[in-house]
Design a protein around this motif. Structure first.
Motif, PDB file in Angstrom:
ATOM      1  N   ALA A 111      32.680  33.795   7.726  1.00 35.37           N
ATOM      2  CA  ALA A 111      32.118  34.774   8.660  1.00 35.37           C
ATOM      3  C   ALA A 111      32.100  34.244  10.083  1.00 35.37           C
ATOM      4  O   ALA A 111      32.337  34.997  11.040  1.00 35.37           O
ATOM      5  N   GLY A 112      31.826  32.946  10.244  1.00 36.64           N
ATOM      6  CA  GLY A 112      31.808  32.369  11.579  1.00 36.64           C
ATOM      7  C   GLY A 112      33.171  32.410  12.244  1.00 36.64           C
ATOM      8  O   GLY A 112      33.279  32.667  13.456  1.00 36.64           O
ATOM      9  N   VAL A 113      34.233  32.171  11.480  1.00 36.43           N
ATOM     10  CA  VAL A 113      35.585  32.241  12.042  1.00 36.43           C
ATOM     11  C   VAL A 113      35.927  33.684  12.381  1.00 36.43           C
ATOM     12  O   VAL A 113      36.541  33.964  13.426  1.00 36.43           O
ATOM     13  N   ARG A 114      35.525  34.626  11.532  1.00 39.67           N
ATOM     14  CA  ARG A 114      35.743  36.042  11.851  1.00 39.67           C
ATOM     15  C   ARG A 114      35.059  36.403  13.168  1.00 39.67           C
ATOM     16  O   ARG A 114      35.613  37.136  13.995  1.00 39.67           O
ATOM     17  N   ALA A 115      33.853  35.889  13.369  1.00 36.67           N
ATOM     18  CA  ALA A 115      33.131  36.183  14.604  1.00 36.67           C
ATOM     19  C   ALA A 115      33.914  35.688  15.821  1.00 36.67           C
ATOM     20  O   ALA A 115      33.953  36.364  16.863  1.00 36.67           O
ATOM     21  N   LEU A 116      34.546  34.514  15.729  1.00 35.91           N
ATOM     22  CA  LEU A 116      35.344  34.004  16.839  1.00 35.91           C
ATOM     23  C   LEU A 116      36.503  34.939  17.158  1.00 35.91           C
ATOM     24  O   LEU A 116      36.793  35.227  18.325  1.00 35.91           O
ATOM     25  N   ASP A 157      30.821  47.118  12.428  1.00 37.33           N
ATOM     26  CA  ASP A 157      31.903  47.034  13.401  1.00 37.33           C
ATOM     27  C   ASP A 157      32.902  48.170  13.254  1.00 37.33           C
ATOM     28  O   ASP A 157      34.091  47.984  13.143  1.00 37.33           O
ATOM     29  N   GLY A 158      32.381  49.366  13.313  1.00 36.91           N
ATOM     30  CA  GLY A 158      33.220  50.541  13.216  1.00 36.91           C
ATOM     31  C   GLY A 158      32.979  51.300  11.932  1.00 36.91           C
ATOM     32  O   GLY A 158      33.413  52.436  11.787  1.00 36.91           O
ATOM     33  N   GLY A 159      32.284  50.702  10.965  1.00 43.33           N
ATOM     34  CA  GLY A 159      31.935  51.390   9.732  1.00 43.33           C
ATOM     35  C   GLY A 159      33.094  51.643   8.807  1.00 43.33           C
ATOM     36  O   GLY A 159      33.028  52.500   7.935  1.00 43.33           O
ATOM     37  N   ARG A 160      34.214  50.886   8.998  1.00 42.58           N
ATOM     38  CA  ARG A 160      35.389  51.184   8.182  1.00 42.58           C
ATOM     39  C   ARG A 160      36.052  49.891   7.741  1.00 42.58           C
ATOM     40  O   ARG A 160      36.099  48.915   8.467  1.00 42.58           O
ATOM     41  N   HIS A 184      26.412  38.403  20.488  1.00 41.77           N
ATOM     42  CA  HIS A 184      25.400  38.498  19.426  1.00 41.77           C
ATOM     43  C   HIS A 184      25.839  39.477  18.334  1.00 41.77           C
ATOM     44  O   HIS A 184      25.802  39.142  17.142  1.00 41.77           O
ATOM     45  N   CYS A 185      26.257  40.666  18.726  1.00 44.11           N
ATOM     46  CA  CYS A 185      26.601  41.691  17.733  1.00 44.11           C
ATOM     47  C   CYS A 185      27.830  41.296  16.928  1.00 44.11           C
ATOM     48  O   CYS A 185      27.872  41.502  15.705  1.00 44.11           O
ATOM     49  N   ALA A 186      28.836  40.736  17.589  1.00 44.50           N
ATOM     50  CA  ALA A 186      30.035  40.308  16.863  1.00 44.50           C
ATOM     51  C   ALA A 186      29.692  39.224  15.851  1.00 44.50           C
ATOM     52  O   ALA A 186      30.280  39.174  14.761  1.00 44.50           O
ATOM     53  N   GLU A 187      28.735  38.383  16.191  1.00 48.25           N
ATOM     54  CA  GLU A 187      28.359  37.288  15.294  1.00 48.25           C
ATOM     55  C   GLU A 187      27.577  37.793  14.089  1.00 48.25           C
ATOM     56  O   GLU A 187      27.972  37.568  12.946  1.00 48.25           O
ATOM     57  N   VAL A 188      26.452  38.477  14.335  1.00 46.36           N
ATOM     58  CA  VAL A 188      25.616  38.861  13.195  1.00 46.36           C
ATOM     59  C   VAL A 188      26.307  39.920  12.344  1.00 46.36           C
ATOM     60  O   VAL A 188      26.134  39.948  11.119  1.00 46.36           O
ATOM     61  N   ASP A 189      27.089  40.785  12.956  1.00 43.95           N
ATOM     62  CA  ASP A 189      27.807  41.773  12.167  1.00 43.95           C
ATOM     63  C   ASP A 189      28.865  41.111  11.285  1.00 43.95           C
ATOM     64  O   ASP A 189      29.092  41.531  10.147  1.00 43.95           O
ATOM     65  N   SER A 190      29.502  40.052  11.793  1.00 44.69           N
ATOM     66  CA  SER A 190      30.483  39.319  10.982  1.00 44.69           C
ATOM     67  C   SER A 190      29.804  38.653   9.797  1.00 44.69           C
ATOM     68  O   SER A 190      30.344  38.656   8.681  1.00 44.69           O
ATOM     69  N   TYR A 191      28.627  38.070  10.020  1.00 43.91           N
ATOM     70  CA  TYR A 191      27.895  37.478   8.903  1.00 43.91           C
ATOM     71  C   TYR A 191      27.620  38.527   7.830  1.00 43.91           C
ATOM     72  O   TYR A 191      27.851  38.309   6.642  1.00 43.91           O
ATOM     73  N   LEU A 192      27.116  39.670   8.267  1.00 45.44           N
ATOM     74  CA  LEU A 192      26.758  40.722   7.328  1.00 45.44           C
ATOM     75  C   LEU A 192      27.986  41.272   6.615  1.00 45.44           C
ATOM     76  O   LEU A 192      27.989  41.462   5.392  1.00 45.44           O
ATOM     77  N   HIS A 193      29.028  41.493   7.369  1.00 45.63           N
ATOM     78  CA  HIS A 193      30.261  42.052   6.805  1.00 45.63           C
ATOM     79  C   HIS A 193      30.848  41.157   5.718  1.00 45.63           C
ATOM     80  O   HIS A 193      31.125  41.595   4.601  1.00 45.63           O
ATOM     81  N   ASP A 211      19.023  48.577   2.532  1.00 44.09           N
ATOM     82  CA  ASP A 211      17.746  48.366   3.204  1.00 44.09           C
ATOM     83  C   ASP A 211      17.591  46.911   3.640  1.00 44.09           C
ATOM     84  O   ASP A 211      17.065  46.626   4.723  1.00 44.09           O
ATOM     85  N   ALA A 212      18.076  45.976   2.816  1.00 46.65           N
ATOM     86  CA  ALA A 212      18.011  44.566   3.188  1.00 46.65           C
ATOM     87  C   ALA A 212      18.969  44.258   4.333  1.00 46.65           C
ATOM     88  O   ALA A 212      18.670  43.423   5.198  1.00 46.65           O
ATOM     89  N   ALA A 213      20.124  44.924   4.359  1.00 44.65           N
ATOM     90  CA  ALA A 213      21.062  44.737   5.459  1.00 44.65           C
ATOM     91  C   ALA A 213      20.443  45.207   6.772  1.00 44.65           C
ATOM     92  O   ALA A 213      20.589  44.554   7.816  1.00 44.65           O
ATOM     93  N   ASP A 214      19.744  46.327   6.736  1.00 52.06           N
ATOM     94  CA  ASP A 214      19.051  46.802   7.934  1.00 52.06           C
ATOM     95  C   ASP A 214      17.971  45.821   8.365  1.00 52.06           C
ATOM     96  O   ASP A 214      17.788  45.563   9.559  1.00 52.06           O
ATOM     97  N   ARG A 215      17.256  45.293   7.395  1.00 53.66           N
ATOM     98  CA  ARG A 215      16.209  44.320   7.726  1.00 53.66           C
ATOM     99  C   ARG A 215      16.826  43.067   8.346  1.00 53.66           C
ATOM    100  O   ARG A 215      16.257  42.490   9.281  1.00 53.66           O
ATOM    101  N   TYR A 216      17.968  42.643   7.847  1.00 56.96           N
ATOM    102  CA  TYR A 216      18.645  41.476   8.418  1.00 56.96           C
ATOM    103  C   TYR A 216      18.932  41.690   9.901  1.00 56.96           C
ATOM    104  O   TYR A 216      18.661  40.826  10.739  1.00 56.96           O
ATOM    105  N   LEU A 217      19.475  42.853  10.238  1.00 59.79           N
ATOM    106  CA  LEU A 217      19.789  43.127  11.633  1.00 59.79           C
ATOM    107  C   LEU A 217      18.522  43.218  12.480  1.00 59.79           C
ATOM    108  O   LEU A 217      18.501  42.756  13.622  1.00 59.79           O
ATOM    109  N   ALA A 218      17.470  43.798  11.920  1.00 58.67           N
ATOM    110  CA  ALA A 218      16.202  43.867  12.648  1.00 58.67           C
ATOM    111  C   ALA A 218      15.646  42.469  12.898  1.00 58.67           C
ATOM    112  O   ALA A 218      15.133  42.167  13.987  1.00 58.67           O
ATOM    113  N   GLU A 219      15.752  41.601  11.911  1.00 56.80           N
ATOM    114  CA  GLU A 219      15.279  40.231  12.077  1.00 56.80           C
ATOM    115  C   GLU A 219      16.010  39.523  13.206  1.00 56.80           C
ATOM    116  O   GLU A 219      15.428  38.693  13.917  1.00 56.80           O
ATOM    117  N   HIS A 220      17.276  39.859  13.401  1.00 58.40           N
ATOM    118  CA  HIS A 220      18.067  39.126  14.386  1.00 58.40           C
ATOM    119  C   HIS A 220      17.863  39.592  15.813  1.00 58.40           C
ATOM    120  O   HIS A 220      18.496  39.056  16.739  1.00 58.40           O
TER     121      HIS A 220
END
Length: 314
Positions: A31-36, A306-309, A118-127, A139-148
């Motif tokens: 995920a970290g490499v994807r974020a880069l 990141d686009g929902g697709r 920030h968004c590219a990083e945390v979204d890559s982790y989640l994705h 619901d946990a994915a939403d909570r993860y983003l809220a935490e960040h």
């Protein structure tokens, strides 16, 4: 008496948060490499990196510093996390970049640029984690983003301006899409990640391991990123299968063995807080999701915001 018997500091997130569980997963490296790859598609943001650091010579160091920051802010004490954030903010305040076409000079701590990173990083982790089979419900994915929003504050953002759920994250990426492009700096990052220079003795390891990680990270990007980089988008179902196989393989390695690698953030947190602080995927469920507030916090898997697709439209 052990430290965890004295009411030790749980840190900014705490062992009941979604973040605490998720960041212990080995797919965080993919995920970290994807974020880069994703971050490099914002010309103003990647220009700030390339003009202020020797990315070509110190890309490994940059990746490790990012991993150390994430580990410290996730598993360290509150004081350690705040100090790490203060260091990042200080560095950002001192640096700027110049647009070669217009001559404009701008600070790399512009909120819009910090928000993109920030968004590219945390979204890559989640994705990557969800798509590779980590059991994280919506619901946990939403909570993860809220935490960040907490980690966003550490780098200098107003938490109220940061997407706090998947819908808001998807809307953010849709809005920023017209600003993205694969300029010369992005192509330098792409070339480095595909074939980083290394010692001759390490070339076999690069070919066997790193190129597979980098390719998987690249292939997991959204369709618009493949289009911008100018290479055909891979079949999304095939990519998902590869992510799941890789996730299953890495998760088969005992946690204690993986966590022995420096700087041992998780083991230090468990020593501070007790064995109950051990990160585990099974702890991310309804009991966590219904708790109030960040720090207390499947079968349905999607790719984050990141686009929902995974597939191109149509």
């Amino acid at each position: 008496m052990k430290a965890h018997d004295l009411g030790a500091d749980p840190g900014l997130f705490g062992p009941r948060s979604v973040t605490w569980q998720v960041h212990g997963d080995p797919m965080m490296w993919v995920a970290g490499v994807r974020a880069l790859y994703l971050q490099a598609l914002h010309p103003r943001a990647v220009r700030g990196v390339m003009q202020n650091s020797d990315f070509r010579r110190d890309a490994w160091g940059r990746l490790m510093r990012t991993a150390h920051f994430v580990g410290t802010t996730t598993y360290g004490t509150s004081d350690a996390a705040e100090r790490a954030g203060a260091r990042v903010r200080k560095i950002h305040r001192l640096l700027g970049a110049t647009d070669p076409e217009t001559g404009e000079r701008y600070g790399i701590d512009e909120p819009a640029l910090l928000l993109w990173v920030h968004c590219a990083e945390v979204d890559s982790y989640l994705h990557v984690l969800r798509r590779s089979g980590y059991p994280l419900r919506d619901d946990a994915a939403d909570r993860y983003l809220a935490e960040h929003r907490v980690s966003a504050r550490l780098v200098g953002l107003d938490p109220g301006t940061v997407p706090g759920d998947r819908a808001a994250m998807a809307a953010y990426f849709e809005g920023v899409l017209p600003e993205l492009a694969a300029g010369s700096e992005a192509r330098e990052v792409d070339a480095f990640l595909r074939r980083p220079p290394t010692h001759p003795l390490l070339v076999p390891a690069r070919e066997l391991l790193w190129r597979r990680v980098a390719r998987l990270a690249y292939d997991s990007l959204p369709p618009y990123a493949h289009e911008l980089y100018g290479r055909p988008a891979p079949d999304p179902d095939a990519v998902t299968r590869r992510l799941r196989r890789t996730g299953a393989l890495l998760r088969a390695v005992p946690d204690r063995l993986r966590w022995q690698l420096p700087p041992k953030h998780i083991l230090r947190a468990m020593a501070r807080l007790g064995p109950g602080a051990r990160p585990a995927a099974y702890k991310v469920g309804p009991r966590v999701a219904i708790l109030d507030g960040p720090g207390e916090g499947s079968e349905h898997i999607d790719n984050g915001g990141d686009g929902g697709r995974w597939r191109s439209p149509g």
